[in-house]
Write a protein that holds these residues in place. Sequence first.
Motif, short mmCIF file in Angstrom:
data_model
loop_
_atom_site.label_atom_id
_atom_site.label_comp_id
_atom_site.label_asym_id
_atom_site.label_seq_id
_atom_site.Cartn_x
_atom_site.Cartn_y
_atom_site.Cartn_z
N ALA A 281 0.82 -1.20 0.00
CA ALA A 281 0.00 0.00 0.00
C ALA A 281 0.86 1.26 0.00
N LEU A 282 1.98 1.22 0.68
CA LEU A 282 2.85 2.40 0.76
C LEU A 282 3.92 2.42 -0.32
N PHE A 283 4.06 1.33 -1.07
CA PHE A 283 5.10 1.24 -2.08
C PHE A 283 4.97 2.35 -3.13
N GLY A 284 3.79 2.50 -3.70
CA GLY A 284 3.57 3.53 -4.72
C GLY A 284 3.76 4.93 -4.17
N LEU A 285 3.29 5.15 -2.96
CA LEU A 285 3.46 6.45 -2.32
C LEU A 285 4.94 6.77 -2.15
N GLY A 286 5.71 5.81 -1.67
CA GLY A 286 7.15 6.01 -1.51
C GLY A 286 7.85 6.29 -2.82
N GLU A 287 7.46 5.56 -3.87
CA GLU A 287 8.08 5.78 -5.19
C GLU A 287 7.77 7.17 -5.73
N ARG A 288 6.53 7.60 -5.61
CA ARG A 288 6.17 8.95 -6.08
C ARG A 288 6.93 10.01 -5.32
N ALA A 289 7.04 9.84 -4.01
CA ALA A 289 7.76 10.81 -3.19
C ALA A 289 9.24 10.84 -3.56
N ALA A 290 9.84 9.68 -3.75
CA ALA A 290 11.27 9.62 -4.09
C ALA A 290 11.54 10.30 -5.43
N GLU A 291 10.65 10.08 -6.41
CA GLU A 291 10.82 10.73 -7.70
C GLU A 291 10.78 12.24 -7.57
N ARG A 292 9.85 12.74 -6.77
CA ARG A 292 9.74 14.20 -6.57
C ARG A 292 10.98 14.74 -5.88
N VAL A 293 11.45 14.03 -4.86
CA VAL A 293 12.65 14.49 -4.15
C VAL A 293 13.85 14.45 -5.09
N GLY A 294 13.97 13.41 -5.89
CA GLY A 294 15.09 13.29 -6.83
C GLY A 294 15.13 14.40 -7.85
N GLU A 295 13.98 15.00 -8.13
CA GLU A 295 13.90 16.10 -9.10
C GLU A 295 13.95 17.47 -8.43
N ALA A 296 14.10 17.54 -7.12
CA ALA A 296 14.09 18.81 -6.40
C ALA A 296 15.23 19.71 -6.90
N PRO A 297 14.91 20.94 -7.30
CA PRO A 297 15.92 21.84 -7.85
C PRO A 297 17.14 22.11 -6.95
N PRO A 298 16.99 22.18 -5.62
CA PRO A 298 18.19 22.45 -4.83
C PRO A 298 19.22 21.31 -4.84
N LEU A 299 18.77 20.09 -5.13
CA LEU A 299 19.69 18.95 -5.11
C LEU A 299 20.51 18.89 -6.40
N PRO A 300 21.82 18.73 -6.27
CA PRO A 300 22.64 18.60 -7.47
C PRO A 300 22.43 17.23 -8.12
N SER A 301 22.77 17.17 -9.40
CA SER A 301 22.64 15.90 -10.11
C SER A 301 24.03 15.46 -10.56
N PRO A 302 24.41 14.24 -10.40
CA PRO A 302 23.66 13.11 -9.87
C PRO A 302 23.59 13.14 -8.35
#
Length: 169
Positions: free
Chosen positions: A39-60
């Motif tokens: 039940a929480l798997f999809g929620l965690g994945e969506r949240a991780a994707e959003r965090v991974g795209e957060a502008p303040p975080l450098p890439s990679p």
Amino acid sequence: MSRRRFALLPPLLTLVMTVLLLTGCATGGPEHPQTVRQALFGLGERAAERVGEAPPLPSPLTDEVLLLATPEVDAGLGVGSDRLLESLTRALLGLEQSPQVLDWQPALSRGAEANQWRLDSRLIAAGPRLALSDRTLLPYRLQLTLRRPGSDTPLWQAQLDGALDASAL
């Protein structure tokens, strides 16, 4: 005659096992989540994707350290903060170029490095339970806030809206 019967046994067993295996594959998975983890798997994945795209975080993200604070969870949702923390941690570590992920503790705020970020999360009920014919859904809002350890100033915020299947909680 008994040798002949035993000679047919291995091919017969192989056939039976193949049929059972294919039957299991054909039935597929459940139509809705059966466990808290699912039940929480999809929620965690969506949240991780959003965090991974957060502008303040450098890439990679591979050189970054995310310090996850214990989530605040609305008790009416029936989700433990430890379960949400586990889901977020697994999803963040599952990103293609995942950051390092640690549980945040106040002691980690002192002497924080430039590659450290604190992620706060808050899961709240976003409405009344929705009763469907076969299940009940719990609307939620997940608020994510990224900041520097030791700072209360948010550098990035996002929110995700959705609904959890109550039968899986």
